[in-house]
Design a protein around this motif. Structure first.
Motif, short mmCIF file in Angstrom:
data_model
loop_
_atom_site.label_atom_id
_atom_site.label_comp_id
_atom_site.label_asym_id
_atom_site.label_seq_id
_atom_site.Cartn_x
_atom_site.Cartn_y
_atom_site.Cartn_z
N UNK A 103 -48.25 150.78 23.61
CA UNK A 103 -47.64 151.71 24.56
C UNK A 103 -47.39 153.08 23.94
N UNK A 104 -47.54 153.24 22.62
CA UNK A 104 -47.44 154.55 22.00
C UNK A 104 -48.83 155.17 22.00
N UNK A 105 -48.99 156.25 22.75
CA UNK A 105 -50.33 156.81 22.89
C UNK A 105 -50.31 158.30 23.16
N UNK A 189 -42.63 159.28 28.92
CA UNK A 189 -43.93 159.94 28.95
C UNK A 189 -43.72 161.44 29.14
N UNK A 190 -44.37 162.23 28.31
CA UNK A 190 -44.37 163.68 28.47
C UNK A 190 -45.74 164.12 28.95
N UNK A 204 -51.00 164.11 27.69
CA UNK A 204 -50.13 163.02 28.09
C UNK A 204 -49.70 162.26 26.85
N UNK A 205 -48.39 162.11 26.67
CA UNK A 205 -47.84 161.34 25.55
C UNK A 205 -46.96 160.23 26.12
N UNK A 206 -46.96 159.10 25.45
CA UNK A 206 -46.19 157.96 25.94
C UNK A 206 -45.63 157.18 24.76
N UNK A 207 -44.40 156.71 24.92
CA UNK A 207 -43.78 155.91 23.86
C UNK A 207 -42.67 155.06 24.47
#
Length: 231
Positions: A103-105, A189-190, A204-207
């Motif tokens: 999920x960290x991407x 998510x940013x 797109x960032x996700x953590x």
């Protein structure tokens, strides 16, 4: 299903909802040699992400989830027009294999607009007053449908710490919390759009559990590569 299994399934579902909601299809517009150089330089590359991250083809989403939402009408019109008329390229989707169900991407899409004015209008669409409401209303049913029995909450707020990124930048933080059968997860998510000359780089960032601390360090390399090309 055991509690750990339920937790993994819920995390995976939450991640899919956010990623699929924010990525646009590939355009069919003609691409000049200079535009191709901009797009190649502007996508996130392996050297831009932390060591050990793995890559896969970026998931291509659809604008269908904005359909029928009044707050999304103007925003979706701009996104659809850009997809059809502006050359763009998707990066691979990079993820941390050590994170829960990856999920960290991080991923991005590079756009080569005709000029800086057109690129600026695209960012203006993201600044419109109803964008936060649009994203919230689009995500809520998708999150609820992705995790059976979940009670999701969705929060979307503008990012205020983007100074110094490219020539201009706009972004939002999406926080999705879902509780199901005694298990709760919060996914951050940013989405950040950075204009560099006539190029726009949409990230797109996700953590899970917190915002991704390496986001800015991932944004800077492609922005720097594009700068001499996108004048």
């Amino acid at each position: 299903m055991s509690r750990p299994a339920r937790r993994g399934a819920a995390i995976t579902a939450l991640g899919a909802v956010i990623v699929l909601g924010l990525v646009t299809p590939r355009a069919g517009a003609a691409v000049s040699a200079r535009d191709r150089a901009i797009l190649a330089a502007g996508v996130v590359q392996r050297a831009d992400v932390p060591a050990g991250w793995v890559s896969q083809k970026q998931t291509v989403g659809s604008g269908a989830r904005y359909k029928g939402i009044p707050a999304c009408k103007s925003f979706a019109t701009v996104l659809n027009a850009t997809t059809l008329t502006v050359p763009h390229r998707l990066s691979p989707e990079f993820s941390d294999p050590a994170s829960a169900t990856r999920t960290t991407l991080a991923a991005n899409t590079a756009y080569a607009f005709h000029d800086a004015t057109a690129a600026g209008r695209y960012l203006d669409a993201y600044r419109a007053a109803r964008v936060a409401a649009c994203l919230t209303q689009a995500l809520q049913p998708a999150v609820k449908g992705s995790v059976p029995g979940a009670s999701p909450t969705v929060s979307v707020v503008p990012l205020t710490d983007l100074a110094g990124l490219g020539d201009d930048a706009v972004g939002y933080r999406l926080t999705v919390t879902a509780s199901s059968q005694g298990t709760s997860q919060t996914l951050y998510a940013d989405i950040v759009d950075v204009r560099v000359g006539r190029a726009v780089l949409g990230f797109t960032f996700q953590n899970l559990g917190a915002d991704l601390p390496s986001a800015v360090s991932i944004i800077r390399p492609p922005s720097n590569r594009v700068a001499p090309l996108a004048t």
